[in-house]
Write an enzyme that holds these catalytic residues in place. Structure first.
Site, short mmCIF file in Angstrom:
data_model
loop_
_atom_site.label_atom_id
_atom_site.label_comp_id
_atom_site.label_asym_id
_atom_site.label_seq_id
_atom_site.Cartn_x
_atom_site.Cartn_y
_atom_site.Cartn_z
N LYS A 1 0.84 -1.21 0.00
CA LYS A 1 0.00 0.00 0.00
C LYS A 1 0.87 1.25 0.00
CE LYS A 1 -3.83 0.04 2.51
NZ LYS A 1 -3.43 -1.28 3.02
N ARG B 1 -4.48 0.18 -5.91
CA ARG B 1 -3.93 -1.17 -5.95
C ARG B 1 -4.34 -1.81 -7.27
NH1 ARG B 1 -8.41 -1.86 -2.35
NH2 ARG B 1 -7.09 -1.75 -0.52
N HIS C 1 -16.57 -34.69 -23.15
CA HIS C 1 -16.06 -35.97 -22.64
C HIS C 1 -16.87 -36.50 -21.47
CE1 HIS C 1 -13.47 -38.40 -19.98
NE2 HIS C 1 -13.14 -38.96 -21.11
#
Length: 891
Positions: free
Chosen positions: A21, A323, A850
């Protein structure tokens, strides 16, 4: 060592000293962006206080509690205490500040740690700041922070905490801003949440804020919030939470934009704007200003950002935090200019995790061979076809031409319905997107490609052989495998460089050979559709015809594994752990019959494994833990004679006969010749349907053999001092391996970086099916909510109620008989679990994927393509699945 740094002294390269930060705040400050002044108490201060705390000695529920107690009770060193008091005083006399935790494992590109450590707002007074700092240190060891680190594979002992002390903004309006849409993923589309008072109300989710969506300066959406909660500073310190008067019903605005007269210029170069009273808490001028500032922040950091902001009483805009947005999927490398549509080949193959670098190269080589059959080969085979790209360690195919093609819009949805049904709605929505108009109207390019493919695999002669000579068709399919085995054998004296050349050449040429089986398979399914048409029985009511088909290598493998469990000695499987069983097997100390029979099984099927399309992944023959664990589970089961998979398979054969007779009876009612044709067609269908799995079986055999050959090359590079382990070779490309063989010894660091990146990507829980080049995940724009039930694609008829077992990784998983397997997707490595499952729920796939095919053959109800099934269902819940309706109900 310095224990306090001003923001102006910090840059992005200092997270070890100041945490994530603070490093970001320092970057913002040095870039001249509007950040309230402040300083950071470095991790050195935490280190001094945390002396005596040994995270490695702590375990279990006591870990967090003991660490917190230590940090709250340990004396703060006098020098650290003095630094806090002096640095705080430098900000002003008893100035209100925000005291924020800044951990070294925080605001990382792969994990934001948002909200994991504590923040204290409106702290006033030096001693109150000291106390808040101590509580921040302790918050590194909250239960949630400890759990978050463990989930992200971060060592507790490696993490330290710095503390940010920042002048409080007396916020009149505050909130958060994402510079890319966090829901849709669209880059440069800013999403702004705003509410009166401190931003804590928005960040914590205590308030329904106003929301604005902005793209390239245009406000696309305005959604008013009720803004019923206001968090504001209290005189003397701390905050208070108030309920605001009900503003009345909120209505989203689609009206001409609101403007306001700008106030005088502010000291940071931004125009203060009066906050509107009533209605929205931001006007359009301020919304655009915020979005433009966010783009500046994004451009500085080079990645989309999650930003916290505030506007003070003078109308000045401040940034209090930034951020990286860690939830966005990385954009694929562009294939062409303009908006492109990418489809995940990993999703199509049932492999959610990333591929190793050598696995990616393998995919390019094999797919390049496939593209050449259609006339789209690349100049350099290692580059793969031009319409393929990669991101996040996964392969993507550019479907833009199909989306903008008349033929593509007709054919592709039908193909997707069979293999990846959830993508059909996405594709159809994209076809309506005005940015992707229809531009390719001629069918000739598609027809030319189909003709080249048919000619390349000799489709006409294969179809004729399938219709007239079934024994010859089966013999041909077997002969393809024999020829492949011959090509994979290498002389003992072959050099490492020759092994590399052989690997590249074989992978590039594998697809054309093995796919030549598919015209035979398609003939069988074509006759199945013809039988439906002639008899009048819908295809979805004929699925029992496909129960327990022969010649399916995956089914044969699973049944042989079950039979193996009935033949070997129960001890030591009933008492030893899987790691111990592996040790006993490798040292050839299992009981004689078990040792011999498992060795024979792995000689036949040991080339298989989970995520087996990745050359970089170990096979069962290398790491037999999965197979030994499955055997141990089988031996502990009390399935009973009727529930034994072999008996279930035999019962499936009888059901298929009865279903065939039923379809023939319907056809006979329409004419005797129809009954004869239907009988002929369904016989051929059952003869060839199982061969569908054979091309992949052969491809994986080739990949496994080449893996073993390249591990020999890796061992040679270890001897040469280039690599630390033979398996490190899978983190290099073919060109890099060739360079290493020629003397390049500087690859260790590259291997280490790629291994870390691979492990980080392996933890990614969400991979889009379809991704646009602007970052948008189109599936987020398609409604999937249905009240009362989870909706997917019908895959295998039948209704079953049972206990759910959510399995994210089949290795080590245990399924009690009758439990319903809930998983993201499957490949053949999962199928041993199918033998004991009462039903199947998959997040991915379609009717011909599948997992769906194998479920039908085993006779277990299945629903596939269920959005977020592994999150919305939890282990132990009782659920009911209706494989015909495609629904999953949670009791």
């Amino acid at each position: 060592m310095t224990t306090a740094l001003d923001f102006s002294e910090i840059d992005a390269g200092m997270p070890a000293e100041v945490g994530g930060k603070a490093a970001n705040l320092g970057e913002l400050t040095r870039a001249g962006l509007p950040v309230p002044p402040g300083w950071v108490l470095t991790t050195e201060a935490y280190r001094q206080v945390a002396q005596g705390l040994q995270p490695g000695d702590l375990a279990g529920p006591t870990l967090a509690e003991q660490a917190r107690r230590h940090l709250l009770e340990a004396p703060v060193p006098a020098e650290v205490h003095e630094t806090i008091v002096t640095s705080y005083a430098a900000l002003g006399d008893d100035v209100p500040v925000a005291v924020r935790s800044s951990a070294t494992a925080e605001d990382l590109p792969f994990a934001s740690f948002a909200g994991q450590q504590d923040t204290f707002l409106n702290v006033v007074g030096a001693q109150e700041v000291v106390a808040a700092v101590r509580r921040c240190w302790a918050s590194l060891w909250t239960d949630r922070a400890v759990a978050y680190r463990e989930a992200n594979g971060i060592d507790h002992a490696s993490v330290r905490l710095a503390v940010v002390v920042q002048v409080m903004v007396d916020a009149q309006v505050a909130g958060v801003m994402f510079t890319a849409n966090p829901v849709t993923g669209r880059r440069r589309e800013s999403v702004i949440d705003a509410s009166p008072g401190l931003g804590e109300a928005v960040v914590s989710g205590a308030v329904n804020p106003d929301r604005f969506v902005v793209y390239e300066g245009e406000i696309l959406e305005r959604h008013p919030g009720d803004k019923r909660i206001l968090i504001r500073p209290r005189p003397g310190g701390g905050t208070e939470r108030l309920e605001t008067p009900d503003p009345g019903p909120a209505v989203a605005l689609d009206v001409p934009e609101v403007t306001a007269e700008p106030a005088p210029a502010s000291p940071n170069g931004l125009d203060p704007v009066a906050v509107p009273s009533g209605g929205f808490c931001l006007d359009d001028v301020r919304v655009r200003e915020l979005a433009a500032l966010g783009i500046r922040v994004e451009e500085h950091f080079g990645a989309p950002q999650d930003i916290e902001w505030a506007i003070d009483a003078d109308g000045v805009l401040w940034l209090t935090q930034a951020r990286p947005i860690t939830t966005l999927y990385p954009l694929p490398e562009p294939t062409r200019p303009g908006l492109r549509v990418y489809f995940s080949l990993n999703v199509a193959q049932g492999v959610m995790g990333p591929l190793t670098p050598l696995g990616l190269e393998t995919f390019k080589l094999v797919s390049g061979g496939a593209a050449r059959l259609f006339g789209y080969g690349s100049k350099r085979r290692l580059d793969g076809p031009a319409f393929m790209t990669e991101s996040g360690g996964r392969m993507w195919i550019d479907l833009t031409t199909a989306v903008r093609s008349r033929v593509g819009r007709t054919v592709l949805p039908r193909m997707l319905t069979l293999g990846e049904a959830r993508t059909v709605a996405v594709f159809n929505r994209l076809a309506e997107d005005p940015r992707l108009p229809l531009t390719h109207t001629s069918p000739l390019p598609a027809l030319r490609g189909a003709f080249r493919f048919a000619r390349g695999v000799h489709a006409p002669s294969r179809v004729l052989m399938a219709l007239t000579r079934p024994n010859r068709a089966l013999a041909y399919a077997a002969r393809v495998g024999e020829e492949l085995d011959r090509k994979l054998k290498l002389p003992a004296d072959i050099t490492p460089a020759q092994r590399l050349d052989h690997a590249e050449r074989t992978l590039a040429g594998t697809f054309p050979a093995i796919v030549s089986i598919m015209p035979i398979v398609i003939t069988g399914y074509g006759l199945f559709a013809l039988a439906s048409k002639l008899s009048g029985v819908p295809v979805d009511q004929m699925q029992d015809v496909l129960r327990s088909v022969p010649h399916n290598p995956t089914t044969e493998m699973d049944l042989e594994l079950w039979r193996l469990a009935t033949r070997i000695e129960p001890e030591p499987f009933l008492r030893e752990s899987v790691p111990e069983l592996v040790r006993l097997y490798r040292s050839e100390r299992l009981p004689p019959k078990a040792q011999a029979e498992i060795t024979v099984f792995l000689a036949e099927y040991g080339h298989r494994g989970v995520a087996e399309i990745d050359l970089g992944v170990p096979r069962w023959s290398e790491e037999p833990a999965h197979i030994l664990g499955v055997l141990a589970n089988y031996l502990r089961m009390d399935a009973g004679v009727d529930l034994a998979p072999t008996a279930v398979f035999a019962k499936g054969v009888e059901q298929a006969r009865a279903a065939t007779a039923n379809v023939m009876a319907h056809a006979r009612g329409k004419g005797r010749w129809r009954a004869a044709v239907v009988r002929f067609g369904l016989r051929r269908t059952r003869t060839y349907a199982g061969l569908r799995e054979l091309p992949k079986f052969y491809a994986v055999k080739a990949i496994a053999a080449i893996r073993q050959s390249l591990l020999v090359v890796g061992a040679h590079l270890v001897e040469a001092g280039v690599l630390d382990s033979a398996r490190d070779v899978v983190f290099l490309t073919f060109d890099e391996i060739r360079s290493a063989l020629n003397g390049d010894s500087g690859l260790r660091a590259l291997v280490g970086e790629r291994r870390v990146a691979y492990e980080l990507e392996s933890r990614r829980r969400h991979v889009p099916r379809v991704l646009l080049s602007d970052g948008t995940e189109p599936e987020t724009l398609v409604a999937t909510a249905h009240e009362g039930a989870l909706i997917g694609t019908p895959a295998s008829a039948g209704t079953v109620t049972g206990v759910a077992r959510v399995v994210l990784d089949p290795i080590g998983a245990h399924l009690e008989p009758g439990e319903i397997l809930v998983c993201p997707s499957t490949d053949p490595g999962w199928t041993p679990l199918f033998l004991t499952a009462g039903g199947l729920v998959m997040e991915m796939g379609g009717a011909m994927s599948h997992g769906a095919v194998v479920a039908r053959e085993y006779g277990i109800p299945a629903v596939v393509g269920v959005p977020d099934a592994t999150h919305r269902i939890t282990t132990g819940q009782e659920i009911t699945i209706d494989g015909a309706a495609g629904t999953v109900s949670i009791s």
